[in-house]
Design a protein around this motif. Structure first.
Motif, PDB file in Angstrom:
ATOM      1  N   ARG A  32      -5.234 -10.725  -2.569  1.00 55.41           N
ATOM      2  CA  ARG A  32      -4.760  -9.799  -1.546  1.00 55.41           C
ATOM      3  C   ARG A  32      -3.930  -8.653  -2.129  1.00 55.41           C
ATOM      4  O   ARG A  32      -4.046  -7.498  -1.692  1.00 55.41           O
ATOM      5  N   ALA A  33      -3.097  -8.939  -3.129  1.00 57.40           N
ATOM      6  CA  ALA A  33      -2.175  -7.933  -3.650  1.00 57.40           C
ATOM      7  C   ALA A  33      -2.895  -6.753  -4.295  1.00 57.40           C
ATOM      8  O   ALA A  33      -2.354  -5.645  -4.342  1.00 57.40           O
ATOM      9  N   SER A  34      -4.113  -6.950  -4.781  1.00 63.53           N
ATOM     10  CA  SER A  34      -4.827  -5.865  -5.466  1.00 63.53           C
ATOM     11  C   SER A  34      -5.120  -4.691  -4.532  1.00 63.53           C
ATOM     12  O   SER A  34      -5.157  -3.536  -4.975  1.00 63.53           O
ATOM     13  N   LEU A  35      -5.308  -4.975  -3.248  1.00 66.06           N
ATOM     14  CA  LEU A  35      -5.573  -3.896  -2.297  1.00 66.06           C
ATOM     15  C   LEU A  35      -4.382  -2.950  -2.202  1.00 66.06           C
ATOM     16  O   LEU A  35      -4.533  -1.728  -2.202  1.00 66.06           O
ATOM     17  N   PHE A  36      -3.186  -3.515  -2.124  1.00 68.35           N
ATOM     18  CA  PHE A  36      -1.978  -2.700  -2.044  1.00 68.35           C
ATOM     19  C   PHE A  36      -1.709  -1.974  -3.359  1.00 68.35           C
ATOM     20  O   PHE A  36      -1.297  -0.812  -3.365  1.00 68.35           O
ATOM     21  N   MET A  37      -1.942  -2.650  -4.473  1.00 67.50           N
ATOM     22  CA  MET A  37      -1.716  -2.016  -5.776  1.00 67.50           C
ATOM     23  C   MET A  37      -2.593  -0.793  -5.952  1.00 67.50           C
ATOM     24  O   MET A  37      -2.137   0.259  -6.434  1.00 67.50           O
ATOM     25  N   ASN A  38      -3.845  -0.881  -5.549  1.00 67.38           N
ATOM     26  CA  ASN A  38      -4.751   0.255  -5.682  1.00 67.38           C
ATOM     27  C   ASN A  38      -4.282   1.435  -4.837  1.00 67.38           C
ATOM     28  O   ASN A  38      -4.372   2.590  -5.264  1.00 67.38           O
ATOM     29  N   GLU A  39      -3.772   1.159  -3.649  1.00 69.38           N
ATOM     30  CA  GLU A  39      -3.259   2.224  -2.787  1.00 69.38           C
ATOM     31  C   GLU A  39      -2.070   2.916  -3.436  1.00 69.38           C
ATOM     32  O   GLU A  39      -1.967   4.154  -3.421  1.00 69.38           O
ATOM     33  N   TYR A  40      -1.159   2.140  -4.005  1.00 71.36           N
ATOM     34  CA  TYR A  40       0.016   2.734  -4.642  1.00 71.36           C
ATOM     35  C   TYR A  40      -0.363   3.559  -5.862  1.00 71.36           C
ATOM     36  O   TYR A  40       0.179   4.646  -6.086  1.00 71.36           O
ATOM     37  N   LEU A  41      -1.291   3.080  -6.660  1.00 68.04           N
ATOM     38  CA  LEU A  41      -1.713   3.837  -7.836  1.00 68.04           C
ATOM     39  C   LEU A  41      -2.333   5.169  -7.429  1.00 68.04           C
ATOM     40  O   LEU A  41      -2.034   6.212  -8.023  1.00 68.04           O
TER      41      LEU A  41
END
Length: 271
Positions: A32-41
């Protein structure tokens, strides 16, 4: 794993590696966390971005093994075959199934924690080879009676005999079960983890970034140590300071251990 923490990790990755993160693998405890990380990057980058590879710790282990993790039903059925062949018992699969799930969970724990299986099973055999089974609670005796179903309440010696027959054969069942699975190109997750750590395979990315991990099994810890020692791992732990300073908080023990072994690039902001 909160969003403020993930945003700080994204910012640090961009500062350290720039916009080309194609040679970086970001490893999370779950997907799940990868979705948020991609948005922040994407939001923080001021240039076109080559995204990193996102994976989970479980997928990382699986990528490094030639074996596949078998379906849970398949695992219990194969364990049942090993059990009946080794012990010669005629328990039905229906009656074995619940007990088999418990055995499978125990085998998984042994391997994920890199325990010496021979010593574990020798100790279990010694513990259970007592003169009587009075040390068992009534609930535990009822569980055993539901599994070894063909005797009455006043035949506890028969219960003990069959109970010990299982415990005395656990190591042979464990070995036969693992060999049976490996012959099919299969494994349960713990066995796969152990094999990957022991093989010390090559890893293709320049850097593996482990984000947001808490308690680690011994096999996971050994994998992180291996990549740390090869100079291809970074670590980000989101541990609150009060947790680390509270002696009553048992979770602080593994947190402190992680921070000592794996230097975190994330510093908890001061209040």
């Amino acid at each position: 794993m909160n969003n403020t923490f993930l945003e700080a990790v994204a910012k640090d990755l961009l500062q350290k590696y720039g916009s080309n993160l194609s040679r970086i693998a970001v490893v999370f405890p779950n997907k799940r966390a990868s979705l948020f990380m991609n948005e922040y990057l994407a939001r923080l980058s001021d240039a076109p971005l080559w995204s990193p590879c996102y994976t989970t710790i479980s997928d990382l282990f699986r990528e490094k093994s030639e074996l596949m993790v078998a379906d849970p039903i398949k695992l219990v059925c194969d364990l049942y075959r090993s059990y009946t062949e080794i012990t010669g018992k005629d328990e039905t699969l229906d009656r074995f199934y619940g007990w088999g799930q418990l055995l499978l969970a125990d085998f998984d724990d042994i391997d994920k924690n890199m325990a010496d299986s021979h010593k574990v099973f020798a100790n279990l055999r010694d513990i259970h080879e007592l003169d009587d089974i009075d040390y068992l609670s009534p609930e535990q005796k009822n569980i055993l009676k539901s599994f070894f179903h063909n005797f009455a309440d006043d035949h506890l010696s028969k219960l003990k005999e069959r109970f010990l027959s299982l415990w005395c054969n656990l190591e042979e069942i464990y070995c036969d079960f693992n060999q049976r699975l490996a012959a099919q190109g299969l494994a349960y997750e713990g066995a796969l983890y152990r094999r990957v750590v022991e093989a010390q395979a090559d890893y293709e990315f320049d850097k593996y970034v482990f984000v947001g991990f808490n308690a680690l099994t011994e096999s996971e810890r050994q994998l992180l140590i291996l990549l740390r020692d090869r100079g291809c791992a970074d670590f980000y732990f989101d541990y609150e300071n009060p947790c680390l300073s509270d002696p009553q908080n048992r979770a602080s023990l593994f947190m402190k251990d992680n921070l000592q072994l794996f230097q975190s690039r994330y510093v908890i902001p001061a209040n």
